[in-house]
Design an enzyme around this catalytic site. Structure first.
Site, PDB file in Angstrom:
ATOM      1  N   CYS A 380     -51.534  47.729 -44.663  1.00 23.63           N
ATOM      2  CA  CYS A 380     -50.331  48.197 -44.768  1.00 23.63           C
ATOM      3  C   CYS A 380     -50.033  47.825 -46.453  1.00 23.63           C
ATOM      4  CB  CYS A 380     -49.275  46.884 -44.090  1.00 23.63           C
ATOM      5  SG  CYS A 380     -47.560  47.303 -43.705  1.00 23.63           S
ATOM      6  N   HIS A 514     -51.164  48.385 -38.439  1.00 29.87           N
ATOM      7  CA  HIS A 514     -51.958  46.798 -38.443  1.00 29.87           C
ATOM      8  C   HIS A 514     -52.560  47.087 -37.271  1.00 29.87           C
ATOM      9  CE1 HIS A 514     -49.185  44.500 -41.130  1.00 29.87           C
ATOM     10  NE2 HIS A 514     -48.229  45.565 -40.905  1.00 29.87           N
ATOM     11  N   GLU A 516     -55.082  44.845 -36.390  1.00 31.12           N
ATOM     12  CA  GLU A 516     -55.307  43.548 -36.051  1.00 31.12           C
ATOM     13  C   GLU A 516     -54.556  43.209 -34.942  1.00 31.12           C
ATOM     14  OE1 GLU A 516     -51.908  42.638 -39.007  1.00 31.12           O
ATOM     15  OE2 GLU A 516     -53.705  44.230 -38.907  1.00 31.12           O
TER      16      GLU A 516
END
Length: 542
Positions: A380, A514, A516
């Protein structure tokens, strides 16, 4: 009909109700049951989207674009079930809906009160959409005794009466402190916490006791006697070496057995813990170690990077290595040479963030990784800073920066004003509300065939979760690609950049989304597995 498990907390906050809920969900799944987990948050914010990471930690984003509590990340990682906006509610959202109804006249002139209107709204939220599940686990945020939690506790008390017999179970997570000077585990804080809970009409079925050692037999007996629970229902929740050991530890302590007993269910013969045994084995038996520098701006509050930490751990598990994290405040690099901090690491990760503070330090970290051929992963904001660095150093755009930081002649990163969500055009204004106005949730992306990132994913069509208001300006694409920074992934219409990579670098990737948020211990995200693999290869070179 679904059965409901309510998890409350006592004595102190941050005992780990979210982790306990997630681990119990995993245990029930291992016994063959379907589960759903939900979180009730007592604060007045509508959601955590506008809250500082120092206040609330990570803001976890779901596929459908909800900004939620970080505990939903635990729920997803432990159960594999993707959460949605109906799995987290706050006092603010409850009141917002009630006030909107009142303004429409839905209450027909009646006086709107906490009981029954607020508690009814909470109960409606808890009960909605659960027909497909065997168990619904509901975590109540905060600590028993908090004023703001009272409507939620009253609502679940009422549900204990509303639902059929043997369809509710109350678990109270509490603390058993060890006092070194006395050489004893003290039960009094738990007794007082349960007394507080019982004073509002909730009798816990199970005490889940956080402790750093075995609970002595006498203390276990005392807790059962004074808290009015069966002695076997005083369940030890001892500190674990890894959060992924918790399902195994809770099973060994008998939590799943006691929960089923509270519902009058004989434990199912099926119990498959192989998945968690394999995860624990991978965690505790690495074949090497890599060091990753995380250059961020919220390093004073590691909960701000909760999903990131876990995804890096998953990447280590995929490569049979332990991942050692060096947390570096990015502002340091605005005044000091990065080399002494980064020369020993095997990879650099620059995570998301907002605002100008520390931005130049992140740019310096990206430059170090590019020049030293060190594996780099920008997420990001970390991708945006890497693009700015390449524009300044490779494309000669010395004034390149982001309009997030103020007016600039080279707005390499700019505010998004409109984009497509499905077939609907989303529009935003700079002066508009901040809450819930970013590009949020899952969006598809198309990867360039033959690119490094397409090879990592093993496909060219992906979907990832986003949370951003600014975007790299595609007007600079040709100039940057001529310098070797390839826009390897874009939105399906080609208008929005999603990924960049350096053509002449072993592993230098930036993504606008993102990844994750979608990593699991039993299914590591391919980007984190690939990043740690590159760091592992780097560790053999130094």
């Amino acid at each position: 009909m679904a059965r409901y498990i309510f998890i409350t907390g006592g004595v102190v906050s941050s005992l780990g109700k979210g982790l306990a809920s997630a681990a119990l969900g995993a245990l029930l799944q291992a016994r063959g049951y379907s589960v759903r987990l939900r979180k009730l948050d007592p604060y007045l914010n509508v959601d955590p989207g506008t809250m500082s990471p120092y206040q609330h930690g990570e803001c976890f984003v779901t596929d459908d674009g909800a900004e939620t509590d970080l505990d939903l990340g635990h729920y997803e990682r432990f159960t594999g079930r993707s959460a949605n906006r109906q799995d987290n509610v706050t006092t603010g959202r409850i009141y917002q809906d009630i006030i909107a109804r009142e303004r429409r006249g839905d209450y027909l002139g009646g006086t709107v009160q906490v009981i029954p209107h607020v508690t009814n709204a909470i109960k409606e939220f808890v009960l909605d959409g659960n027909d497909a599940y065997d168990f619904v686990l509901v975590e109540i945020g905060g600590t028993v005794g908090d004023i703001e939690a009272m409507p939620f506790l009253e609502a679940i008390r009422q549900l204990g009466n509303d639902l059929p017999h043997n369809h509710t179970c109350f678990i109270h997570l509490t603390l058993l402190p060890f006092i070194p000077s006395a050489g004893e585990v003290k039960t009094k804080p738990t007794q007082h916490s349960v007394k507080e809970l019982r004073s509002i009409g909730i009798q816990p079925n199970i005490l889940l006791c956080r402790c750093d050692r075995e609970i002595p037999v006498e203390e276990r007996r005392k807790l059962g006697l004074f808290c009015n629970v069966r002695e076997s229902a005083v369940v030890e929740a001892r500190d674990a070496a890894s959060i992924y050991d918790v399902p195994l530890a809770y099973h060994a302590a008998g939590l799943d057995r006691e929960v089923l007993a509270a519902f009058g269910i004989d434990p199912a013969p099926r119990l498959d813990m192989k998945r968690w045994q394999a995860v624990s084995q991978a965690i505790h038996n690495p074949e090497g170690q890599v060091t990753i520098a995380v250059v961020g701006k919220y390093t004073g509050m590691l909960d701000a990077y909760k999903s990131l930490i876990e995804a890096l751990t998953h990447g280590g598990m995929a490569n049979r290595v332990k991942v050692q994290l060096d947390w570096i405040e990015s502002e340091i690099f605005e005044h000091q040479d990065p080399a002494p901090y980064l020369e020993h690491v095997h990879g650099i990760l620059v995570p998301g963030g907002f605002g100008q503070r520390g931005a130049e330090g992140k740019i310096a970290a990206a430059r170090f990784a590019r020049e030293r051929k060190l594996p780099y992963f920008g997420i990001c904001f970390g991708m945006q800073m890497a693009v700015i660095e390449a524009a300044r150093s490779l494309a000669g755009l010395k004034k390149a920066t982001s309009s997030e930081f103020g007016p600039t002649p080279e707005p390499l990163v700019g505010l998004m004003t409109e984009w497509l969500k499905g077939n609907e055009l989303q529009k935003r204004e700079k002066s508009g509300d901040l809450g819930g106005t970013m590009r949020l949730g899952a969006y598809p992306a198309r990867l360039k065939a033959g690119s490094k990132i397409a090879e990592i994913y093993g496909k060219t069509e992906i979907s990832e979760r986003h949370r951003h208001r600014y975007e790299v300006n595609m007007a600079y694409r040709e100039k940057l690609e001529n310098c070797g920074l390839i826009f390897a992934g874009t939105s399906p219409d080609g208008l929005l950049p999603e990924t960049v990579e350096l053509a002449d670098h072993p592993w230098f990737i930036g993504v606008q989304y993102h990844p994750e948020l979608k990593s699991r211990p039993f299914e590591p995200h391919p980007l984190f597995a690939g990043f740690i693999a590159a760091a592992k290869a780097q560790s053999r070179l130094v």
